[in-house]
Structures are given as structure tokens and as C-alpha cells.
Design a protein around this motif. Structure first.
Motif, PDB file in Angstrom:
ATOM      1  N   ARG A   1      31.885 -19.104  -5.953  1.00 46.52           N
ATOM      2  CA  ARG A   1      32.753 -19.337  -7.116  1.00 46.52           C
ATOM      3  C   ARG A   1      32.096 -20.305  -8.096  1.00 46.52           C
ATOM      4  NH1 ARG A   1      37.647 -17.106  -6.257  1.00 46.52           N
ATOM      5  NH2 ARG A   1      38.208 -16.636  -4.096  1.00 46.52           N
ATOM      6  N   ALA A   2      31.395 -21.311  -7.560  1.00 46.81           N
ATOM      7  CA  ALA A   2      30.709 -22.263  -8.445  1.00 46.81           C
ATOM      8  C   ALA A   2      29.617 -21.549  -9.244  1.00 46.81           C
ATOM      9  CB  ALA A   2      30.110 -23.397  -7.628  1.00 46.81           C
ATOM     10  N   VAL A   3      28.874 -20.657  -8.569  1.00 52.59           N
ATOM     11  CA  VAL A   3      27.830 -19.895  -9.256  1.00 52.59           C
ATOM     12  C   VAL A   3      28.443 -19.004 -10.323  1.00 52.59           C
ATOM     13  CG1 VAL A   3      26.105 -18.079  -8.968  1.00 52.59           C
ATOM     14  CG2 VAL A   3      26.207 -19.966  -7.342  1.00 52.59           C
TER      15      VAL A   3
ATOM     16  N   LYS B   1      27.912 -19.252 -14.283  1.00 51.59           N
ATOM     17  CA  LYS B   1      27.457 -18.080 -15.028  1.00 51.59           C
ATOM     18  C   LYS B   1      28.414 -17.756 -16.167  1.00 51.59           C
ATOM     19  CE  LYS B   1      25.700 -14.660 -12.717  1.00 51.59           C
ATOM     20  NZ  LYS B   1      25.557 -13.450 -11.849  1.00 51.59           N
ATOM     21  N   SER B   2      29.724 -17.841 -15.884  1.00 50.02           N
ATOM     22  CA  SER B   2      30.714 -17.557 -16.926  1.00 50.02           C
ATOM     23  C   SER B   2      30.604 -18.541 -18.080  1.00 50.02           C
ATOM     24  CB  SER B   2      32.131 -17.604 -16.335  1.00 50.02           C
ATOM     25  OG  SER B   2      32.298 -16.599 -15.356  1.00 50.02           O
ATOM     26  N   LEU B   3      30.422 -19.829 -17.750  1.00 48.50           N
ATOM     27  CA  LEU B   3      30.288 -20.839 -18.802  1.00 48.50           C
ATOM     28  C   LEU B   3      29.018 -20.626 -19.617  1.00 48.50           C
ATOM     29  CD1 LEU B   3      31.476 -24.016 -16.867  1.00 48.50           C
ATOM     30  CD2 LEU B   3      32.712 -22.771 -18.633  1.00 48.50           C
TER      31      LEU B   3
ATOM     32  N   GLU C   1      22.911 -11.026 -17.920  1.00 45.35           N
ATOM     33  CA  GLU C   1      23.448 -12.056 -17.032  1.00 45.35           C
ATOM     34  C   GLU C   1      24.154 -11.489 -15.803  1.00 45.35           C
ATOM     35  OE1 GLU C   1      23.282 -15.295 -17.052  1.00 45.35           O
ATOM     36  OE2 GLU C   1      22.333 -15.698 -18.983  1.00 45.35           O
ATOM     37  N   LEU C   2      24.728 -10.288 -15.913  1.00 41.29           N
ATOM     38  CA  LEU C   2      25.564  -9.747 -14.844  1.00 41.29           C
ATOM     39  C   LEU C   2      24.835  -8.648 -14.072  1.00 41.29           C
ATOM     40  CD1 LEU C   2      28.933  -9.459 -16.804  1.00 41.29           C
ATOM     41  CD2 LEU C   2      28.211 -11.304 -15.289  1.00 41.29           C
ATOM     42  N   ASN C   3      25.240  -8.475 -12.831  1.00 46.44           N
ATOM     43  CA  ASN C   3      24.661  -7.432 -11.983  1.00 46.44           C
ATOM     44  C   ASN C   3      25.444  -6.139 -12.172  1.00 46.44           C
ATOM     45  OD1 ASN C   3      23.089  -6.171 -10.018  1.00 46.44           O
ATOM     46  ND2 ASN C   3      24.460  -6.821  -8.357  1.00 46.44           N
ATOM     47  N   VAL C   4      25.348  -5.565 -13.342  1.00 47.32           N
ATOM     48  CA  VAL C   4      26.053  -4.327 -13.665  1.00 47.32           C
ATOM     49  C   VAL C   4      25.054  -3.301 -14.188  1.00 47.32           C
ATOM     50  CG1 VAL C   4      28.249  -5.457 -14.152  1.00 47.32           C
ATOM     51  CG2 VAL C   4      26.586  -5.183 -15.987  1.00 47.32           C
ATOM     52  N   ALA C   5      25.475  -2.022 -14.137  1.00 43.00           N
ATOM     53  CA  ALA C   5      24.583  -0.950 -14.596  1.00 43.00           C
ATOM     54  C   ALA C   5      24.668  -0.738 -16.090  1.00 43.00           C
ATOM     55  CB  ALA C   5      24.919   0.346 -13.859  1.00 43.00           C
TER      56      ALA C   5
ATOM     57  N   SER D   1      38.921 -12.582 -19.990  1.00 48.48           N
ATOM     58  CA  SER D   1      39.902 -13.524 -20.521  1.00 48.48           C
ATOM     59  C   SER D   1      39.221 -14.596 -21.367  1.00 48.48           C
ATOM     60  CB  SER D   1      40.669 -14.170 -19.365  1.00 48.48           C
ATOM     61  OG  SER D   1      41.577 -15.133 -19.838  1.00 48.48           O
ATOM     62  N   LEU D   2      38.051 -15.056 -20.925  1.00 50.64           N
ATOM     63  CA  LEU D   2      37.307 -16.068 -21.664  1.00 50.64           C
ATOM     64  C   LEU D   2      36.843 -15.543 -23.020  1.00 50.64           C
ATOM     65  CD1 LEU D   2      36.272 -18.980 -21.256  1.00 50.64           C
ATOM     66  CD2 LEU D   2      34.161 -18.013 -20.372  1.00 50.64           C
ATOM     67  N   LEU D   3      36.329 -14.314 -23.044  1.00 54.86           N
ATOM     68  CA  LEU D   3      35.876 -13.716 -24.302  1.00 54.86           C
ATOM     69  C   LEU D   3      37.064 -13.455 -25.231  1.00 54.86           C
ATOM     70  CD1 LEU D   3      33.166 -11.215 -23.015  1.00 54.86           C
ATOM     71  CD2 LEU D   3      32.851 -13.508 -23.915  1.00 54.86           C
ATOM     72  N   SER D   4      38.207 -13.073 -24.654  1.00 57.67           N
ATOM     73  CA  SER D   4      39.417 -12.886 -25.466  1.00 57.67           C
ATOM     74  C   SER D   4      39.825 -14.192 -26.127  1.00 57.67           C
ATOM     75  CB  SER D   4      40.570 -12.357 -24.593  1.00 57.67           C
ATOM     76  OG  SER D   4      40.300 -11.055 -24.125  1.00 57.67           O
ATOM     77  N   SER D   5      39.702 -15.292 -25.367  1.00 60.60           N
ATOM     78  CA  SER D   5      40.040 -16.606 -25.924  1.00 60.60           C
ATOM     79  C   SER D   5      39.114 -16.957 -27.077  1.00 60.60           C
ATOM     80  CB  SER D   5      39.951 -17.671 -24.836  1.00 60.60           C
ATOM     81  OG  SER D   5      40.885 -17.428 -23.812  1.00 60.60           O
ATOM     82  N   GLN D   6      37.831 -16.612 -26.942  1.00 60.41           N
ATOM     83  CA  GLN D   6      36.888 -16.883 -28.020  1.00 60.41           C
ATOM     84  C   GLN D   6      37.240 -16.080 -29.271  1.00 60.41           C
ATOM     85  OE1 GLN D   6      32.975 -16.111 -26.394  1.00 60.41           O
ATOM     86  NE2 GLN D   6      32.788 -18.173 -25.611  1.00 60.41           N
ATOM     87  N   LEU D   7      37.612 -14.826 -29.084  1.00 60.28           N
ATOM     88  CA  LEU D   7      38.014 -13.999 -30.233  1.00 60.28           C
ATOM     89  C   LEU D   7      39.284 -14.549 -30.876  1.00 60.28           C
ATOM     90  CD1 LEU D   7      37.352 -10.393 -28.860  1.00 60.28           C
ATOM     91  CD2 LEU D   7      36.151 -11.516 -30.739  1.00 60.28           C
ATOM     92  N   GLU D   8      40.198 -15.029 -30.036  1.00 60.27           N
ATOM     93  CA  GLU D   8      41.446 -15.585 -30.569  1.00 60.27           C
ATOM     94  C   GLU D   8      41.182 -16.862 -31.355  1.00 60.27           C
ATOM     95  OE1 GLU D   8      45.955 -16.581 -28.992  1.00 60.27           O
ATOM     96  OE2 GLU D   8      44.579 -15.357 -27.822  1.00 60.27           O
TER      97      GLU D   8
END
Length: 585
Positions: A215-217, A221-223, A252-256, A355-362
Motif C-alpha cells: 500500500r505504501a508503494v 506511486k499514486s502521489l 508508471e502502471l503495470n497495464v497493457a 478519484s485523485l485525477l477527478s479531484s485534479q480536474l475538479e
């Protein structure tokens, strides 16, 4: 004794299994981390640890006191048999984590079960089980940090088992069989149960630390992602900002693959199947419309991820809404090769990131609204300035038409120039040069000098290097107008006005000084800070200027007013010397 100890160590594998199961249970994790348990948690804990104790009993090794034989499994006990087991571990942990109520409750249930199981040590072992719960709870109360100290846990488990051996010697009959039993199983059980308590605790703590590390990692990463994306999301949600954000997320993310959409089309797509989703194609997947409609994150498989125009082999995806004030402005899509790659931790992190990106847009939308409101306020403040002067000038023109048409014509021409500059200033949102502001002042003063011939003496102290410095429209001119209207109100002759514009370090200082009537101390308390009635006026002009300067350049650029009654007034302000012409917002 050695054989029994080996058998007990072998069966510690059961403790490992139970510890792992416990770490998977939400209530157990909450109980371990809670300072004080709720009533519901206490009942659940009693049930859990009593079952743990009963399993520890059944997993024990039977001992026949006459034949001195060990049997690997137990179903029931005869009068000559006893059992070497791990029951104490569950009860000690119950008292340690749950306190007296949980320790005693679990001890009573597991202890009564042991009594009903039979054997010549049934009563002694049953009572010892209850005592173990009380002993652990008392120790935890005196040492709140005991559950984090393996050495203490070992001795607590060992002492609880030692107490059980002592009760067997005191209560169990016949005495010779009790002594033979304790001699055979005493040391192995004391050591095995001590190690068992420590092992259980270490497994729980290890799993907890592992999850906390993960969770710390993820938080780090999210920050980091939030810090990198903030610059682009400040601009709002459009193709360029979406492309930059997708690029950051993909790295940054392990996604395709990663894609961002607005309500109508895909703005950017990087990674898996990006060839199918071009940013300029007005297409959306069917599942995306469901996300927009429901405002909820959706896990989509390869059958549900298809475009309106063609099939897109994408595997699986997490699609989450981007919300601004609870309205869906778009979606964020994370693509995977298979649905098996989407773990619970992945879902949790992606949901938090969305949720974090939504907050930035808001925040970006709120900032834009604030800037628009500030611009509207500035325009309104500017528009309030011009009427102060217009009506008096028109009345003068009317009076001059018959007496001196030539002078009336010149006055009208000066008035038209002034109004043109004033209208231009109140409808623009950009800065203009000090030179333009001076032209505006000169148009105004030429009108006043025509109206009051011989009354004013105007002097200029202008540093030519400051003429190109940018300044908000209608800042210096209203101060000059204020001096003409109020400072010289009761002064017919010898009205001296000095306009100074000079460099001072990294700023340009602009000031207007008169030898008028000045302000008293009471007026000085609110002048430029608010609109308030006084003997000479409301102060709205100076208030507007001060407010605009502070909104644009900060509090340090506000008006500095120095005045003495009968001596005159000096009003000055400073602006950054190298500021570029830009929007007032």
C-alpha cells in the motif's frame, strides 16, 4: 519426550494454516489493529478463538498413562488417556488481542469442550484453559505493547502451559499417572505452545507488513502520478492533456494500455489496441456508455469491450468515471491482457487513482470558474469608474457652446478621446503600457484645464525607461481624477499636482501627489480598504483601484496613502518592473 516434541513441531503446520486464514479475515485484521473492540467484534473474536482452541485440542497427540504410548490422532479419550495439544495458543491470543471478556469467553467454550472430551486430566485441562485466557488478558492490560514483542509472547504461551501442567499435578488423579504424564509431555508442550504463539503472531505481522509495504508503494506511486499529471490536468480535459496523462499512466502502471475519453469520444489511447481507438474517431465502447450512465467503475471482459463499428480484441479492462461535481466528464480506461491480471489491489489502486485525477480536474474547473469570476469583477469595478467624470464635463460643454464654441469644440474632441480610451480600457482584459495610461491622464487633464483655466499646475516626473512597463487599465487615471475632484474641492488657485513614475529596484513606483485639503485620521482608517460614507465621498474609486491591484499583483502592490489635513495627499503603488502584457486573470 523427543518423539512427542517432534510430533508437536510437525503439527505446528496447522498453526501456520490458521494464522494465514486469520490474515484473510477482515474482522481479524480490524481486531488486531483496533485499540478497543466493539461488542460485535468481541462476540466474533470469542467464536473464532474458541474454534481455534477446539481445533488445537483435536489436532493433539493422545498419551496413554499406563502403556506410555503416543497416538497420532484423537477422537475420544478413555480414563487412562490425556492429550498433548495446542489449545492454549488460541486462548492466549484471545486474551492478548481481545482482553478479559474475549479471553474468558473463548477459554470457557474451549475448556468445557475439553472437559466433555474426557480423560483423567479433563477437569484440570478445562480449568487451565480458562486460566490461560485470564492470564493473557491481565498481561496484555499491564503491557499494551506485548502483542508486538515475540519474546513476551513466547513466555506468555510457555507460562500458560506451565500453569496447566501444575493444575494437572494438583487436580488429576491418580497422582502417579499425572506425574508420569507431566514428565513425558510437560517440556515438549511448554516449548511447542510457546513457539506456536510466536509463530502465529509472526505470520500475522509479516502479512500485515507486506500489505502495508504494498500500500505504501501504491500510495507513493499514486502521489508521483498526481504530481506529474497535475500540470496537464490544470488545463482541463482535452486531447493534448489526455495524451500526456495517458503517457504518464502507461509508464508508471503495470497495464497493457490506457485510454481517456470525454462524454462523446476517445481523447487519447496508448498501448494495447490503440490502433483501433484513434483519438479523432467519434466512437465509444458500449460498456463506456454504461459507466457514464451509472457513474461507477466497471470491470469489462473481452466480450463486453467492443466498439460500435468493429470488434476490438482488448482482453479485459477497468473503466472508471472521471467526475467533476458528481457529473461524469469522461472515463479513464486501464486495459489488461487477461481478467486474471486485475487483482483486488489493482482495482483498489486504480479506483483511488481515478478519484485523485477527478479531484485534479475538479480543482482545475474551480480555478477556471474563480478566474472568470475575478475577471467579471474586475470589469465591473472598471466600469464603475467612468461615470464620476462624464456628467460634469457634458454640463461644461453645454455652457461653453454659446460662450466659446471653439473651446467647446476642443473640449468635445478631448472628451471623445478620453471616452474612447476609457471604453477600450473597460472592455479589455489585457494590460496596457504606462505610456497609454499617461495619454489617458493627459486627455483627462486637458479637459479639466479647459474647464478650470489657470487653476491647476501639473508637473510630471517620468522615467522614460518605465513607459513600456505593463499596467492594468484605469489605475493611475482615477487617482488623478480623485485629486482633482476631492483634494482641490475648496481650492480655487495654486492647485499643484505631481505625477511621478520611477524605477525602484525590481519595481516601478507610480505616485500622485497634491497640495489639497488632505484626509483626517478617521478617513485614513478605511480609505482604499472599503466603501464608506464620509464628508467628501464614499471612497469607491480608491477602493476599486486598491482591490484590482491586490488581485493582480498581491497585497504588497496595494495603495499606499499618506496625508495630512491642509497639507495634501500622496497616493502611490508599485508593480513588478518586468511583468509582461497578459490577461488580467
Amino acid at each position: 519426550m523427543v518423539e512427542l516434541f517432534i510430533l508437536m513441531i510437525e503439527r505446528l503446520g496447522l498453526i501456520v494454516m490458521l494464522a494465514f486464514i486469520a490474515t484473510r479475515l477482515r474482522f481479524f485484521r480490524n481486531m488486531v489493529s483496533s485499540y478497543q473492540l466493539t461488542t460485535k467484534q468481541k462476540y466474533i473474536a470469542i467464536l473464532f478463538f474458541s474454534i481455534f482452541g477446539i481445533i488445537g485440542t483435536y489436532s493433539g497427540v493422545t498419551f496413554h498413562s499406563e502403556a506410555l504410548e503416543l497416538n497420532r490422532f484423537v477422537t475420544s479419550l478413555s480414563e487412562e488417556e490425556a492429550i498433548a495439544n495446542f489449545r492454549v495458543i488460541g486462548i492466549v491470543l484471545a486474551g492478548l488481542f481481545g482482553g478479559y471478556k474475549v479471553g474468558i469467553g473463548a477459554g470457557v467454550i474451549a475448556g468445557v469442550h475439553r472437559m466433555l472430551l474426557g480423560g483423567f486430566t479433563g477437569i484440570a485441562c478445562g480449568v487451565a484453559t480458562i486460566v490461560a485466557g485470564i492470564l493473557a488478558a491481565a498481561y496484555a492490560k499491564r503491557n499494551p505493547s506485548a502483542s508486538t514483542q515475540p519474546k513476551h509472547i513466547f513466555f506468555l504461551g510457555a507460562i500458560a502451559e506451565t500453569v496447566q501442567m501444575g493444575l494437572i499435578l494438583l487436580v488429576a488423579r491418580p497422582t502417579d499417572q499425572a506425574i508420569a504424564l507431566v514428565q513425558t509431555i510437560g517440556v515438549p508442550m511448554i516449548l511447542a505452545n510457546g513457539f506456536g504463539c510466536v509463530l502465529f503472531l509472526l505470520i500475522i505481522k509479516t502479512v500485515e507488513k507486506g500489505e502495508q509495504h504494498i500500500r505504501a508503494v501504491q500510495t507513493q506511486k499514486s502521489l508521483r502520478i498526481a504530481q506529474k499529471t497535475l500540470t496537464f490536468l490544470k488545463e482541463g480535459l482535452h486531447s493534448r492533456s489526455a495524451q500526456e496523462v495517458c503517457s504518464i499512466l502507461f509508464k508508471e502502471l503495470n497495464v497493457a494500455g490506457v485510454a481517456i475519453t470525454d462524454q462523446r469520444r476517445i481523447l487519447a489511447h496508448i498501448g494495447l489496441a490503440s490502433d483501433h481507438h484513434k483519438a479523432d474517431l467519434p466512437i465509444q465502447t458500449q460498456i463506456t456508455w454504461e459507466v457514464i450512465k451509472r457513474k461507477e467503475m466497471v470491470i469489462a471482459n473481452d466480450k463486453s469491450i467492443h466498439c460500435n463499428k468493429q470488434d476490438c480484441p482488448l482482453g479485459a479492462a477497468v473503466i472508471a468515471p472521471l467526475l467533476i461535481r458528481n457529473e461524469v466528464m469522461g472515463t479513464l480506461k486501464f486495459y489488461f491482457h487477461s481478467e486474471k491480471e486485475i487483482t483486488e489491489l489493482e482495482k483498489e489502486m486504480l479506483a483511488g487513482l481515478t478519484s485523485l485525477l477527478s479531484s485534479q480536474l475538479e480543482l482545475a474547473a474551480a480555478e477556471k470558474s474563480y478566474q472568470l469570476a475575478k475577471e467579471a469583477e474586475i470589469n465591473a469595478l472598471q466600469a464603475q469608474i467612468s461615470p464620476h467624470f462624464l456628467f460634469n464635463t457634458l454640463n461644461t460643454v453645454i455652457s461653453l457652446i454659446r460662450m466659446d464654441p471653439n473651446k467647446a469644440r476642443k473640449l468635445l474632441h478631448a472628451l471623445s478621446q478620453f471616452l474612447r480610451q476609457n471604453v477600450s480600457a473597460t472592455t479589455t482584459t489585457v494590460l496596457h503600457s504606462v505610456e497609454d495610461e499617461l495619454k489617458h491622464i493627459q486627455s483627462y487633464l486637458s479637459i479639466e484645464e479647459t474647464r478650470f483655466e489657470g487653476r491647476f499646475h501639473i508637473s510630471y516626473q517620468i522615467d522614460s525607461k518605465c513607459l513600456e512597463t505593463s499596467i492594468p487599465p484605469l489605475t493611475l487615471q482615477p487617482i488623478v481624477e480623485n485629486a482633482i475632484k476631492h483634494a482641490f474641492k475648496n481650492q480655487d488657485m495654486h492647485c499643484q499636482l505631481e505625477i511621478s513614475i520611477k524605477e525602484k529596484e525590481q519595481d516601478v513606483v507610480l505616485s500622485v501627489t497634491d497640495n489639497g485639503i488632505g484626509f483626517d485620521s478617521e478617513e485614513m482608517n478605511w480609505l482604499g480598504q472599503k466603501v464608506s460614507p464620509s464628508k467628501t465621498g464614499t471612497g469607491i474609486g480608491l477602493y476599486n483601484i486598491n482591490k484590482r491591484l491586490q488581485m493582480k499583483f498581491g497585497d504588497d502592490s496595494g495603495l499606499q496613502i499618506h496625508s495630512k489635513v491642509g497639507k495634501g495627499t500622496s497616493i502611490s503603488f508599485k508593480i513588478p518592473k518586468n511583468i509582461q502584457e497578459e490577461s488580467l486573470t
